[in-house]
Design an enzyme around this catalytic site. Structure first.
Site, PDB file in Angstrom:
ATOM      1  N   HIS A 216       0.878  -1.292  -0.104  1.00 49.04           N
ATOM      2  CA  HIS A 216       0.109  -0.033   0.102  1.00 49.04           C
ATOM      3  C   HIS A 216       0.903   1.142   0.009  1.00 49.04           C
ATOM      4  O   HIS A 216       0.803   2.248   0.649  1.00 49.04           O
ATOM      5  CB  HIS A 216      -0.971   0.149   1.205  1.00 49.04           C
ATOM      6  CG  HIS A 216      -1.884  -1.089   1.291  1.00 49.04           C
ATOM      7  ND1 HIS A 216      -3.233  -0.966   0.409  1.00 49.04           N
ATOM      8  CD2 HIS A 216      -1.857  -2.411   1.759  1.00 49.04           C
ATOM      9  CE1 HIS A 216      -3.777  -2.190   0.556  1.00 49.04           C
ATOM     10  NE2 HIS A 216      -3.114  -2.998   1.126  1.00 49.04           N
TER      11      HIS A 216
ATOM     12  N   TYR B 292       4.429  -5.254   8.948  1.00 42.01           N
ATOM     13  CA  TYR B 292       4.405  -3.874   9.297  1.00 42.01           C
ATOM     14  C   TYR B 292       5.554  -3.357   9.924  1.00 42.01           C
ATOM     15  O   TYR B 292       6.200  -2.368   9.375  1.00 42.01           O
ATOM     16  CB  TYR B 292       3.063  -3.524  10.023  1.00 42.01           C
ATOM     17  CG  TYR B 292       1.599  -3.423   9.198  1.00 42.01           C
ATOM     18  CD1 TYR B 292       1.444  -4.644   8.265  1.00 42.01           C
ATOM     19  CD2 TYR B 292       0.600  -2.654   9.540  1.00 42.01           C
ATOM     20  CE1 TYR B 292       0.303  -4.682   7.662  1.00 42.01           C
ATOM     21  CE2 TYR B 292      -0.602  -2.782   8.838  1.00 42.01           C
ATOM     22  CZ  TYR B 292      -0.903  -3.747   7.938  1.00 42.01           C
ATOM     23  OH  TYR B 292      -2.066  -3.950   7.328  1.00 42.01           O
TER      24      TYR B 292
END
Length: 325
Positions: A45, A303
């Site tokens: 993303h 992440y």
């Protein structure tokens, strides 16, 4: 290069000599990077836009959790809309997955990071099978068809995929937690939940065209009005497995609308506060706890590894020439 969209991640289909028994965050991020590394950007993303506003809680979840964000009132947030992929210049409308991320800070020590995607479930239940699916896609259509045939847990994901029609606006999508979490109340009682952000638009916008269509539509919309989502929580029963992200819960489960998320402003991501935030779904406030879902743990690790790499690159000046991203 073929890609697969899961976990809110975009993973290049790279053949592996061996399938590891335990997939590490480093291996996930290596797959996300692929052959081209866009330094200073997220590995998944990468293309996004910052948003800000407030969550207006109606207090209806205080029976289930003592998290301060659900007390009746307003809590500001810094968030981000994004599309799937590791390319920060990818065309908006070609991405099959869209995401919303939120960051709440109710005190100096209490923070909550929320990461949501358009799919309501995963296609698989654990990180190792995730790798197996990537290998099947690399091998071709027959292999991936056999993979899905051998993995009936993918059916709920395939049902969603076959019916999903992307809209022309970030404001018209439904964003899902995918994973389940526990709400914890003052009596230390535990309730498993999933949630989704439900758009309040009464008509699906046609949107714009071009490489940055979703971002431009968002900017034009916010110039005229706030964007509002209902924050809806689904309560699990004993019949639901909160640790399996591939299994959808029945529509008959009790749902509670906790309030409304109101988006009031936007910024380009490299100029906004959202770019420096790691939207790790395991950054949780008191009153919310993680389940044992292995995919949830894998998301958090990936992440963190992505954030570590891009933070080092930013420190070394990777984004100095990208002032308008």
């Amino acid at each position: 290069m073929k890609t697969i969209f899961m976990l809110g991640l975009v993973l290049p289909c790279i053949a592996l000599a061996q399938q590891p028994s335990k997939v590490t965050p480093q291996q996930f991020v290596n797959l996300q990077e692929g052959d081209i590394v866009h330094k200073g950007f997220r590995r998944a993303h990468a293309k996004g836009i910052c948003i800000s506003g407030e969550f207006l809680s109606n207090g209806s979840l205080t029976k289930y959790t003592h998290a301060k964000v659900f007390e009746k009132g307003s809590t500001p947030f810094i968030g981000r809309f994004s599309i799937a992929g590791s390319n920060p210049s990818a065309p908006d409308l070609k991405a099959p997955v869209r995401s919303m991320a939120l960051s709440f800070a109710t005190s100096a020590t209490q923070q909550w990071r929320v990461a949501m995607n358009t799919p309501p479930v995963m296609a698989v239940s654990d990180p190792h099978t995730f790798y197996q699916q990537i290998i099947a896609i690399k091998a071709g259509p027959e292999a991936i068809q056999k993979f899905f045939k051998d993995h009936p847990e993918s059916q709920d994901f395939l049902n969603w995929k076959s019916s999903y029609q992307p809209s022309g606006s970030f404001a018209a999508e439904t964003y899902n937690s995918i994973n389940a979490f526990y709400l914890i109340n003052e009596q230390d009682e535990k309730q498993a939940v999933r949630w989704h952000m439900r758009p309040t638009l009464t008509a699906t916008p046609e949107g714009l065209k071009g490489e940055d269509a979703l971002q431009q539509e968002l900017q034009q919309r916010l110039a005229k009005e706030d964007i509002v989502f209902d924050w809806v929580y689904t309560l699990a029963t004993e019949a639901d497995n909160e640790n399996d992200p591939a299994r959808a819960w029945p529509n008959s489960r009790q749902q509670i609308t906790a309030g409304q998320l109101v988006i009031r402003d936007w910024q380009f991501q490299l100029k906004g506060e959202c770019h420096s935030i790691n939207y790790d779904p395991l950054v949780l406030p008191e009153g919310i706890e993680p389940t044992a879902d292995p995919i949830l743990r894998a998301r958090s690790g990936a992440y963190a590894e992505s954030y570590r790499r891009r933070a080092r690159e930013v420190l070394n000046g990777a984004l100095e020439a990208n002032s308008n991203e």
